[in-house]
Design a protein around this motif. Structure first.
Motif, PDB file in Angstrom:
ATOM      1  N   SER A   1       2.350   6.413  -7.031  1.00  0.00           N
ATOM      2  CA  SER A   1       1.233   7.107  -7.677  1.00  0.00           C
ATOM      3  C   SER A   1       1.276   8.611  -7.423  1.00  0.00           C
ATOM      4  O   SER A   1       1.010   9.408  -8.325  1.00  0.00           O
ATOM      5  CB  SER A   1      -0.095   6.539  -7.193  1.00  0.00           C
ATOM      6  OG  SER A   1      -0.189   5.184  -7.545  1.00  0.00           O
ATOM      7  N   ASN A   2       1.609   8.996  -6.212  1.00  0.00           N
ATOM      8  CA  ASN A   2       1.716  10.428  -5.917  1.00  0.00           C
ATOM      9  C   ASN A   2       2.873  11.073  -6.664  1.00  0.00           C
ATOM     10  O   ASN A   2       2.748  12.192  -7.153  1.00  0.00           O
ATOM     11  CB  ASN A   2       1.825  10.656  -4.411  1.00  0.00           C
ATOM     12  CG  ASN A   2       0.479  10.508  -3.733  1.00  0.00           C
ATOM     13  OD1 ASN A   2      -0.506  11.095  -4.153  1.00  0.00           O
ATOM     14  ND2 ASN A   2       0.425   9.706  -2.688  1.00  0.00           N
ATOM     15  N   ALA A   3       4.002  10.363  -6.788  1.00  0.00           N
ATOM     16  CA  ALA A   3       5.138  10.888  -7.547  1.00  0.00           C
ATOM     17  C   ALA A   3       4.776  11.014  -9.030  1.00  0.00           C
ATOM     18  O   ALA A   3       5.123  12.009  -9.679  1.00  0.00           O
ATOM     19  CB  ALA A   3       6.353   9.996  -7.368  1.00  0.00           C
TER      20      ALA A   3
ATOM     21  N   ALA B   1       0.846  -1.207   0.000  1.00  0.00           N
ATOM     22  CA  ALA B   1       0.000   0.000   0.000  1.00  0.00           C
ATOM     23  C   ALA B   1       0.874   1.247   0.000  1.00  0.00           C
ATOM     24  O   ALA B   1       0.628   2.188  -0.770  1.00  0.00           O
ATOM     25  CB  ALA B   1      -0.935  -0.029   1.204  1.00  0.00           C
ATOM     26  N   ASP B   2       1.905   1.272   0.850  1.00  0.00           N
ATOM     27  CA  ASP B   2       2.823   2.422   0.895  1.00  0.00           C
ATOM     28  C   ASP B   2       3.562   2.592  -0.426  1.00  0.00           C
ATOM     29  O   ASP B   2       3.777   3.712  -0.886  1.00  0.00           O
ATOM     30  CB  ASP B   2       3.825   2.259   2.038  1.00  0.00           C
ATOM     31  CG  ASP B   2       3.186   2.427   3.404  1.00  0.00           C
ATOM     32  OD1 ASP B   2       2.075   2.987   3.499  1.00  0.00           O
ATOM     33  OD2 ASP B   2       3.820   1.984   4.391  1.00  0.00           O
ATOM     34  N   TYR B   3       3.950   1.484  -1.043  1.00  0.00           N
ATOM     35  CA  TYR B   3       4.633   1.542  -2.334  1.00  0.00           C
ATOM     36  C   TYR B   3       3.736   2.222  -3.379  1.00  0.00           C
ATOM     37  O   TYR B   3       4.168   3.128  -4.089  1.00  0.00           O
ATOM     38  CB  TYR B   3       5.013   0.130  -2.793  1.00  0.00           C
ATOM     39  CG  TYR B   3       5.630   0.111  -4.168  1.00  0.00           C
ATOM     40  CD1 TYR B   3       6.989   0.302  -4.341  1.00  0.00           C
ATOM     41  CD2 TYR B   3       4.840  -0.079  -5.300  1.00  0.00           C
ATOM     42  CE1 TYR B   3       7.554   0.302  -5.607  1.00  0.00           C
ATOM     43  CE2 TYR B   3       5.399  -0.082  -6.567  1.00  0.00           C
ATOM     44  CZ  TYR B   3       6.751   0.111  -6.710  1.00  0.00           C
ATOM     45  OH  TYR B   3       7.305   0.129  -7.964  1.00  0.00           O
ATOM     46  N   PHE B   4       2.480   1.771  -3.474  1.00  0.00           N
ATOM     47  CA  PHE B   4       1.566   2.361  -4.456  1.00  0.00           C
ATOM     48  C   PHE B   4       1.269   3.825  -4.154  1.00  0.00           C
ATOM     49  O   PHE B   4       1.163   4.632  -5.072  1.00  0.00           O
ATOM     50  CB  PHE B   4       0.265   1.556  -4.545  1.00  0.00           C
ATOM     51  CG  PHE B   4       0.395   0.295  -5.351  1.00  0.00           C
ATOM     52  CD1 PHE B   4       0.785   0.322  -6.675  1.00  0.00           C
ATOM     53  CD2 PHE B   4       0.130  -0.937  -4.780  1.00  0.00           C
ATOM     54  CE1 PHE B   4       0.909  -0.833  -7.424  1.00  0.00           C
ATOM     55  CE2 PHE B   4       0.241  -2.109  -5.514  1.00  0.00           C
ATOM     56  CZ  PHE B   4       0.641  -2.051  -6.842  1.00  0.00           C
ATOM     57  N   ARG B   5       1.131   4.170  -2.879  1.00  0.00           N
ATOM     58  CA  ARG B   5       0.919   5.589  -2.518  1.00  0.00           C
ATOM     59  C   ARG B   5       2.088   6.439  -3.010  1.00  0.00           C
ATOM     60  O   ARG B   5       1.895   7.479  -3.643  1.00  0.00           O
ATOM     61  CB  ARG B   5       0.776   5.747  -1.007  1.00  0.00           C
ATOM     62  CG  ARG B   5      -0.579   5.458  -0.472  1.00  0.00           C
ATOM     63  CD  ARG B   5      -0.658   5.823   1.030  1.00  0.00           C
ATOM     64  NE  ARG B   5      -1.770   5.141   1.636  1.00  0.00           N
ATOM     65  CZ  ARG B   5      -1.691   4.040   2.380  1.00  0.00           C
ATOM     66  NH1 ARG B   5      -0.525   3.500   2.653  1.00  0.00           N
ATOM     67  NH2 ARG B   5      -2.769   3.485   2.869  1.00  0.00           N
TER      68      ARG B   5
END
Length: 104
Positions: free
Chosen positions: A36-38, A29-33
């Protein structure tokens, strides 16, 4: 113009964890956050022309190099229990990110 066709992560030994631990995949979940935000920032602030994005993978599946040992999916597949599928924490995060970051 870019298309991100496969983006995700796995955790060595994840398949050895309990189902409850696998479903609470905070690392994914942290990886995708973060990714995706970057990516959204690159599109918004740097005018990167990103036309598509695909998380890898939407479901745990057979990987050619490692069989069923490595889980990449945001959806848990119970290989021994009739292929039952359950969303992991990361599935909820990916859905939330798509709803907030993607333009119609």
């Amino acid at each position: 113009m870019i298309y991100v066709t496969e983006n995700g992560t796995s955790l060595k030994g994840e398949n050895d964890l309990s189902k409850d631990q696998i479903l609470k995949d905070d690392f994914r979940a942290d990886y995708f956050r973060g990714f995706s935000n970057a990516l959204a920032e690159a599109v918004t602030h740097d005018n990167v022309d990103c036309k598509g994005y695909m998380a890898w993978s939407l479901m745990d599946n057979f990987e050619w190099a490692e069989g069923y040992e490595t889980r990449f999916g945001v959806t848990y597949v119970d290989y021994k229990g009739g292929q039952q599928r359950m969303p992991k924490e990361s599935a909820k995060v990916v859905a939330e990110l798509f709803n907030t970051l993607c333009k119609a």
